[in-house]
Design an enzyme around this catalytic site. Structure first.
Site, mmCIF file in Angstrom:
data_model
loop_
_atom_site.group_PDB
_atom_site.id
_atom_site.type_symbol
_atom_site.label_atom_id
_atom_site.label_comp_id
_atom_site.label_asym_id
_atom_site.label_seq_id
_atom_site.Cartn_x
_atom_site.Cartn_y
_atom_site.Cartn_z
ATOM 1 N N PRO A 282 -30.473 -13.349 9.282
ATOM 2 C CA PRO A 282 -31.775 -13.111 9.926
ATOM 3 C C PRO A 282 -31.650 -12.430 11.282
ATOM 4 O O PRO A 282 -30.664 -12.617 11.998
ATOM 5 C CB PRO A 282 -32.321 -14.527 10.115
ATOM 6 C CG PRO A 282 -31.097 -15.368 10.270
ATOM 7 C CD PRO A 282 -30.052 -14.745 9.411
ATOM 8 N N GLY A 283 -32.646 -11.647 11.612
ATOM 9 C CA GLY A 283 -32.781 -11.095 12.955
ATOM 10 C C GLY A 283 -34.088 -11.594 13.548
ATOM 11 O O GLY A 283 -34.127 -12.409 14.465
ATOM 12 N N ARG A 319 -42.940 -0.551 17.851
ATOM 13 C CA ARG A 319 -43.466 -1.043 16.564
ATOM 14 C C ARG A 319 -44.935 -0.674 16.297
ATOM 15 O O ARG A 319 -45.264 -0.261 15.181
ATOM 16 C CB ARG A 319 -43.260 -2.554 16.445
ATOM 17 C CG ARG A 319 -41.788 -2.973 16.579
ATOM 18 C CD ARG A 319 -41.566 -4.439 16.295
ATOM 19 N NE ARG A 319 -41.646 -4.732 14.876
ATOM 20 C CZ ARG A 319 -42.660 -5.309 14.303
ATOM 21 N NH1 ARG A 319 -43.693 -5.716 15.010
ATOM 22 N NH2 ARG A 319 -42.666 -5.503 13.004
ATOM 23 N N TYR A 323 -45.140 1.561 12.995
ATOM 24 C CA TYR A 323 -45.589 0.888 11.761
ATOM 25 C C TYR A 323 -47.067 0.542 11.772
ATOM 26 O O TYR A 323 -47.579 -0.012 10.798
ATOM 27 C CB TYR A 323 -44.850 -0.440 11.569
ATOM 28 C CG TYR A 323 -43.345 -0.381 11.659
ATOM 29 C CD1 TYR A 323 -42.604 0.358 10.744
ATOM 30 C CD2 TYR A 323 -42.665 -1.107 12.632
ATOM 31 C CE1 TYR A 323 -41.220 0.385 10.810
ATOM 32 C CE2 TYR A 323 -41.281 -1.087 12.701
ATOM 33 C CZ TYR A 323 -40.562 -0.333 11.796
ATOM 34 O OH TYR A 323 -39.204 -0.313 11.862
ATOM 35 N N CYS A 350 -46.827 10.736 26.676
ATOM 36 C CA CYS A 350 -47.717 11.837 26.287
ATOM 37 C C CYS A 350 -47.769 11.992 24.775
ATOM 38 O O CYS A 350 -47.284 12.985 24.220
ATOM 39 C CB CYS A 350 -47.244 13.123 26.945
ATOM 40 S SG CYS A 350 -47.069 12.907 28.708
ATOM 41 N N GLU A 351 -48.284 11.014 24.126
ATOM 42 C CA GLU A 351 -48.479 11.023 22.669
ATOM 43 C C GLU A 351 -49.730 10.206 22.409
ATOM 44 O O GLU A 351 -49.901 9.135 23.010
ATOM 45 C CB GLU A 351 -47.329 10.309 21.941
ATOM 46 C CG GLU A 351 -45.989 10.937 22.083
ATOM 47 C CD GLU A 351 -45.624 11.867 20.929
ATOM 48 O OE1 GLU A 351 -46.416 11.976 19.961
ATOM 49 O OE2 GLU A 351 -44.574 12.483 21.031
ATOM 50 N N TYR A 379 -36.372 -6.307 17.537
ATOM 51 C CA TYR A 379 -36.718 -4.890 17.384
ATOM 52 C C TYR A 379 -37.659 -4.425 18.493
ATOM 53 O O TYR A 379 -38.490 -3.558 18.293
ATOM 54 C CB TYR A 379 -37.317 -4.625 15.986
ATOM 55 C CG TYR A 379 -36.467 -5.223 14.892
ATOM 56 C CD1 TYR A 379 -35.227 -4.673 14.596
ATOM 57 C CD2 TYR A 379 -36.874 -6.360 14.189
ATOM 58 C CE1 TYR A 379 -34.418 -5.237 13.616
ATOM 59 C CE2 TYR A 379 -36.067 -6.928 13.211
ATOM 60 C CZ TYR A 379 -34.846 -6.362 12.936
ATOM 61 O OH TYR A 379 -34.048 -6.928 11.984
HETATM 62 N N1 LLP Z 1 -29.424 -7.503 7.222
HETATM 63 C C1 LLP Z 1 -29.509 -6.173 7.089
HETATM 64 C C2 LLP Z 1 -28.505 -5.452 6.316
HETATM 65 C C3 LLP Z 1 -30.585 -5.488 7.689
HETATM 66 O O1 LLP Z 1 -30.671 -4.174 7.542
HETATM 67 C C4 LLP Z 1 -31.548 -6.211 8.441
HETATM 68 C C5 LLP Z 1 -32.679 -5.527 9.052
HETATM 69 C C6 LLP Z 1 -31.376 -7.604 8.601
HETATM 70 C C7 LLP Z 1 -30.310 -8.209 7.956
HETATM 71 C C8 LLP Z 1 -32.308 -8.458 9.397
HETATM 72 O O2 LLP Z 1 -33.591 -8.477 8.888
HETATM 73 P P1 LLP Z 1 -34.734 -9.446 9.472
HETATM 74 O O3 LLP Z 1 -34.305 -10.886 9.296
HETATM 75 O O4 LLP Z 1 -34.896 -9.135 10.907
HETATM 76 O O5 LLP Z 1 -35.918 -9.130 8.662
HETATM 77 N N2 LLP Z 1 -37.522 -2.268 12.778
HETATM 78 C C9 LLP Z 1 -38.222 -3.170 11.897
HETATM 79 C C10 LLP Z 1 -37.281 -4.096 11.153
HETATM 80 C C11 LLP Z 1 -36.222 -3.363 10.375
HETATM 81 C C12 LLP Z 1 -35.174 -4.282 9.824
HETATM 82 C C13 LLP Z 1 -33.972 -3.511 9.453
HETATM 83 N N3 LLP Z 1 -32.947 -4.299 8.867
HETATM 84 C C14 LLP Z 1 -39.289 -3.910 12.684
HETATM 85 O O6 LLP Z 1 -39.479 -3.622 13.877
HETATM 86 O O7 LLP Z 1 -40.020 -4.726 12.135
#
Ligand code: LLP
Length: 427
Positions: A282-283, A319, A323, A350-351, A379
């Site tokens: 997780p991130g 974000r 998105y 400037c966007e 992120y």
């Molecule tokens: N593992 C891999 C291989 C990944 O590519 C990612 C995220 C994660 C784990 C972690 O995912 P999470 O638990 O955070 O969902 N920029 C986007 C999110 C893109 C995630 C990319 N990969 C945002 O701002 O929502």
């Protein structure tokens, strides 16, 4: 958390994160400023880790470094027992600097260069490959003992279309047919241990989905085991655990998610001779609600609508522009204000996509106010840029009312640092 809920508090009309007064921090450290509450990261880690470990004790978390690469955050998560999921060489190097052991890292790249494959081979880090051809290229540099492939399970789910990472249009992963050949080949080339991985989408709040996609991965894994004659040491279900950004989204019931996933493990492996580890990476779930982004209101303009201009634009939090993402906001110094109005919160880039919130109901706002943008921990900083030649923000870590500046604000020196001017242009 649509009422003000911990770690946020309203004290005397000012928004606080834990014990820290965010208005006062904006005054002292300047804006834009990311403020991160350390205890919240630890709580998030423990909630997720406990939910899975209680049900399946062969469980490990690998923090996805791409969500925020600050060394303080990496070290907090290492202290909690996390591993590190890295997507490129610099992330592996950062994990190293944060004292993660090599065996506690995973390297998941895609469309890797030879330089990256060579680096991974020398490091001996468990590698997660995105294609069968990359296996042969990696083998030229020496095959790590543990080999894993990223599977495209055929469907995925995400908070936005752009956050779906599986299915026919995905650039990631391999199909089950390719995977069967890939593992057989890895075995032939001398790989000792095997894992299987998927990352089918991000920002998912649908509990059942986690069970469905695990089912599909297991089906594929069973086919591979049989055809390639291998057993899996670990099954990595990726990240994707969502957090509520927009009212009235509910919290993700992580106990139920863990039950959905681990029930599948129990059905297949309870009592079996070799039982795999369950990994997750997780991130968002670990960081998102630990961090508030603060932007100062510099100018307010009426042009048909009211535009409230802050220094926390798309260069600082991409974000919403990228998105259409929704981030809950407060006016940090007007938490008791009664009078509200609909405004557009915008940045200074400037966007015209530099709009953080459209027609948002907020207290009547004036120059000098502090806008607090929630859920900025994942992120947020990591996707910020120098666009329009604006320096990146500072990051402040708070815990029990104490603070530490974990990333200084950039200035012109950072922007000039790598620029070189041919002498002939000085004339
Ligand atoms: N593992 C891999 C291989 C990944 O590519 C990612 C995220 C994660 C784990 C972690 O995912 P999470 O638990 O955070 O969902 N920029 C986007 C999110 C893109 C995630 C990319 N990969 C945002 O701002 O929502």
């Amino acid at each position: 958390m649509w009422k003000i809920e911990p770690p946020l508090y309203n004290r005397q009309g000012n928004l606080h994160l834990g014990k820290s007064d965010l208005v006062e921090l904006a005054d002292r450290y300047g804006t834009p400023l990311f403020v991160t509450e350390e205890n919240r990261i630890r709580e998030n880690y423990r909630r997720l880790n406990d939910a899975f470990t209680r049900r399946w004790n062969r469980f490990r978390l690998y923090y996805a470094v791409k969500a925020n690469n600050n060394l303080a955050i990496l070290n907090i998560l290492r202290q909690e027992g996390s591993g590190a999921d890295c997507s490129c060489i610099p992330e592996l190097q950062l994990a190293n600097l944060a004292n993660f052991r090599i065996e506690d890292m995973l390297y998941t790249g895609n469309y890797n260069s030879d330089e990256e494959l060579n680096f991974a081979a020398q490091l001996g880090v468990p590698v997660n490959l995105d294609d069968i051809d990359i296996l042969d290229r990696l083998a030229k540099f020496g095959l790590p003992e543990t080999i894993c492939f990223r599977i495209n399970p055929g469907f995925g789910k995400g908070g936005f279309d752009k956050l779906v990472f599986a299915g026919p249009d995905a650039k990631f992963g391999i199909t089950s047919e390719v995977a069967e050949r890939a593992y057989a080949r890895a075995k032939k080339l001398g790989a000792k241990r095997f894992g299987i991985h998927m990352m089918a989408g991000s920002s998912v709040l649908d509990v059942e989905y986690f069970g469905q996609v695990t089912d599909r991965l297991f089906e594929i894994a069973a086919g591979i085991s049989e055809k390639a004659g291998i057993e899996f040491d670990f099954v990595n279900i990726g990240g994707g655990f969502g957090v509520p950004y927009r009212p009235p989204e509910p919290d993700l019931d992580i106990e139920r998610v863990a039950a959905e996933v681990t029930d599948r493990f129990k059905q297949r492996f309870e009592g079996a001779g070799s039982v795999p580890y369950l990994y997750a990476e997780p991130g968002r779930y670990l960081l998102c609600d630990s961090t508030v982004l603060l932007g100062r209101v510099h100018a307010v303009k009426f042009a048909g609508k009211k535009f409230v201009g802050t220094d926390a634009g798309m260069n600082i939090l991409l974000r919403p522009a990228l998105y259409g993402a929704y981030h809950q906001m407060y006016v940090a110094n007007r938490m008791n204000a009664r009078k509200k109005e609909k405004v557009n919160i915008v940045g200074q880039v400037c966007e015209n996509s530099d709009i953080l919130a459209k027609d948002r109901e907020l207290p009547v706002t004036e120059e000098g106010d502090v806008i607090a943008i929630l859920n900025a921990g994942a992120y947020g900083y990591s996707m910020s840029s120098n666009y329009n030649t604006r320096p990146r923000a500072a990051e402040l870590l708070v815990r029990d009312g104490e603070e530490f500046l974990i990333r200084e604000r950039e200035d012109l020196t950072d922007i000039l640092d790598r620029q070189r001017l041919p002498g002939r242009l000085l004339k």
